[in-house]
Enzyme design. Sequence first.
Site, PDB file in Angstrom:
ATOM      1  N   ASP A  90       0.873  -1.165   0.000  1.00 64.10           N
ATOM      2  CA  ASP A  90       0.000   0.000   0.000  1.00 64.10           C
ATOM      3  C   ASP A  90       0.917   1.224   0.000  1.00 64.10           C
ATOM      4  OD1 ASP A  90      -1.996   1.812   0.365  1.00 64.10           O
ATOM      5  OD2 ASP A  90      -2.234   1.423   2.508  1.00 64.10           O
ATOM      6  N   LYS A 182       9.729  -0.525 -31.344  1.00 64.78           N
ATOM      7  CA  LYS A 182       9.144  -1.153 -32.539  1.00 64.78           C
ATOM      8  C   LYS A 182      10.227  -1.336 -33.598  1.00 64.78           C
ATOM      9  CE  LYS A 182       4.465   0.502 -31.763  1.00 64.78           C
ATOM     10  NZ  LYS A 182       3.470  -0.563 -31.791  1.00 64.78           N
ATOM     11  N   ASP A 235      -1.424  11.707 -24.429  1.00 68.80           N
ATOM     12  CA  ASP A 235      -1.316  10.250 -24.486  1.00 68.80           C
ATOM     13  C   ASP A 235      -0.426   9.778 -25.642  1.00 68.80           C
ATOM     14  OD1 ASP A 235      -2.080   7.557 -23.730  1.00 68.80           O
ATOM     15  OD2 ASP A 235      -3.445   7.530 -25.452  1.00 68.80           O
ATOM     16  N   HIS A 240       4.894   9.341 -28.316  1.00 68.61           N
ATOM     17  CA  HIS A 240       5.099   8.488 -29.496  1.00 68.61           C
ATOM     18  C   HIS A 240       5.339   9.304 -30.786  1.00 68.61           C
ATOM     19  CE1 HIS A 240       3.857   5.521 -26.720  1.00 68.61           C
ATOM     20  NE2 HIS A 240       2.566   5.521 -26.967  1.00 68.61           N
TER      21      HIS A 240
HETATM   22  C1  BG6 Z   1      -0.317   3.833 -25.588  1.00 68.51           C
HETATM   23  C2  BG6 Z   1      -1.507   4.740 -25.407  1.00 68.51           C
HETATM   24  O1  BG6 Z   1       0.854   4.473 -25.163  1.00 68.51           O
HETATM   25  O2  BG6 Z   1      -0.181   3.492 -26.964  1.00 68.51           O
HETATM   26  C3  BG6 Z   1      -2.763   4.082 -25.929  1.00 68.51           C
HETATM   27  O3  BG6 Z   1      -1.679   5.024 -24.025  1.00 68.51           O
HETATM   28  C4  BG6 Z   1      -2.573   3.617 -27.363  1.00 68.51           C
HETATM   29  O4  BG6 Z   1      -3.874   4.994 -25.875  1.00 68.51           O
HETATM   30  C5  BG6 Z   1      -1.286   2.778 -27.476  1.00 68.51           C
HETATM   31  O5  BG6 Z   1      -3.700   2.843 -27.721  1.00 68.51           O
HETATM   32  C6  BG6 Z   1      -0.982   2.469 -28.940  1.00 68.51           C
HETATM   33  O6  BG6 Z   1       0.103   1.560 -28.985  1.00 68.51           O
HETATM   34  P1  BG6 Z   1       0.275   0.559 -30.219  1.00 68.51           P
HETATM   35  O7  BG6 Z   1       1.587  -0.103 -29.978  1.00 68.51           O
HETATM   36  O8  BG6 Z   1      -0.888  -0.366 -30.181  1.00 68.51           O
HETATM   37  O9  BG6 Z   1       0.272   1.419 -31.458  1.00 68.51           O
END
Ligand code: BG6
Length: 481
Positions: A90, A182, A235, A240
Site C-alpha cells: 500500500d 518497434k 497520451d 510516441h
Molecule cells: C499507448 C496509449 O501508449 O499506446 C494508448 O496510451 C494507445 O492509448 C497505445 O492505444 C498504442 O500503442 P500501439 O503499440 O498499439 O500502437
Amino acid sequence: MSSPSAHAVDLVVFGGTGDLSMRKLIPALYHCDRDGRLAPESRIVAMSRGGLTDADFRGKVDAEVRGLVPVDDPELWDRFLGRLHHVSVDVGGADKSGWAALNALLGGFEQRDRVFYLASPPMTFGPFCRELEAAGLVTPRSRVVLEKPLGRDLHSAQLINDEVGAIFDERQIFRIDHYLGKETVQNLLVLRFANAFLEPIWNSLWIDHVQITVAETVGTPGRRGYYDQAGALRDMVQNHLLQLLCLTAMEPPARNDKEAIRDEKVKVLQALRPLDEASEAARFTVRGQYDGYLDEPSSTPPTAASKRVETFVAIRAEVKNWRWAGVPFYLRTGKRLPRRTSEIVVQFKDVPHSIFPGGSPNRLVLRLQPEEGIQLHIMAKEPGAGEVALKPVPLKLSFGETFTTRVPEAYERLLNDVLAGNPTLFMRRDEVEAAWRWIDPILAAWESSGDLPEPYAPGTAGPAGAHELLGRSGRAWHEEA
Ligand code: BG6
C-alpha cells in the site's frame, strides 16, 4: 537485440497485476525466458494492492497469459511460472508490511541487478521511490523504469523527475516509450544512416513535407478515468509521435551510442517552432472527439471535462533548422478511425518540369504497423501502345516476407535492454522536458479558447479540420488505397 542478460536479475513490477503488466510485460518476459535471455535465477515480483499469494498470482498468469504466448514446452512454462512472486503493498499507507515482505524476498541478493518497473500512474512514481529507499531496497545495481505519461505538463514532469532523481541517478532511470522498441522505428535509423542514397535528398531541397500518422480503430472503453485527464495530445503526441518526428528529422549521430543518439533527438525537439500564440495554435492544430466518446462504458461517469477531451489531434509542426526550414511535419493521431495504421510518409517534391501528363507520387512510406515495411511510391509507365500514361506503383519491402525470424514485440526488446542496462532507446530527462516545453503552449491555448473538439463519426478519417490543415496548402493526407 542486445546480448542475453547473463546475470541474474530481480525484476519488480509495481502495478504488476494491471492491464499493461498482464497484456504486455509478462508475455514479453516469457519470450525473453523462452529465448534464453533470463538467467536461471532471475525472478519477477508483481506488486499490487491485490492481496494475492505467489500461488494466486501464478494461477492468474496461467489463466490470463498462457493464451497470449506460444507455450510449446509445458516444462518451460512451468519454469517461467516458478519465477513469479507477488507482494501486496500500500504505497503511502501506514501499513509497511509489504515493504518488509519485499525486503525479505530480495534480501541477500544485493549483488544481483534490481529493476523496479513502475507500471502505475505517474503521481505514484515519487512516493514509490521514496518508500523503496526508506525500506533500504535501492542498491547501486538498481534501475527504475518509468512508464509514460511522465506528468501532465512540463511542471509536473519536472517534479517527478526531481523526486525520482533524488533517489536514482539519471543513468539508473529508464523512461519508456514503447514506440522506440518497434522494429520499423529502429529500422528508420538503419535506413537513414546505413544507406548513402537517402542522406543527400533528406532535406528541404528535396522534401515537400512529412506526415506522421498513428491511427487506431479502438476507442477508449473502460479508460475514461485516465483518458479524460490525458487526451490524445498527452497520451500519444507528447511521446510516441514526437519520438517518430525526432528519428525522422535528427542529424546523423557520430556514433551508435546512447548519448550521441539522444543528443541529436533533443536538438530536434529544441528546434520545433513553438506554437505559443493562441492564434498559431488555432491555425496549426486540430482537435476532434468521436461521437459516442461520452457513452463509452467506464467505471467513471462522464464529467464536464469529458466533453473537452480530444480523441483526435492533427498538428502542423516545423523544425526550424538549416535542414528542415519550411518543411511542414504533419502529425495526426486518433481513436476510432477506419484503419489501424502507423506510418511515416516522406513526400518528395514534384519534378521541376514534367514532360508527362499527371502528377508524381515520389513518396517514401515507412510502415510501422500493421505489416511492417518500407514502400517507395514511384511513377511508372502503364503498359500499352499509344499515349504514354503514368501510374503510381509501390516498390515494396515487407519485413514479414523478407525476414523469417520472429519480430519481437516492442516491450520485449525494451525489457531486454533494461535487463542488459542499455538506455539508448529510453528517453532522457532533457528529452521528455523538451517535448513538454513544446506541448504546454498548445494545451494552454486549447484551455483558454473555450472551444470544444470538433466531432467526428467513428470509422471516418477524423474531423473536417484535419483535412483543411493540409488542404489549404494544396496537400492531402496519405490514405492507403
Ligand atoms: C499507448 C496509449 O501508449 O499506446 C494508448 O496510451 C494507445 O492509448 C497505445 O492505444 C498504442 O500503442 P500501439 O503499440 O498499439 O500502437
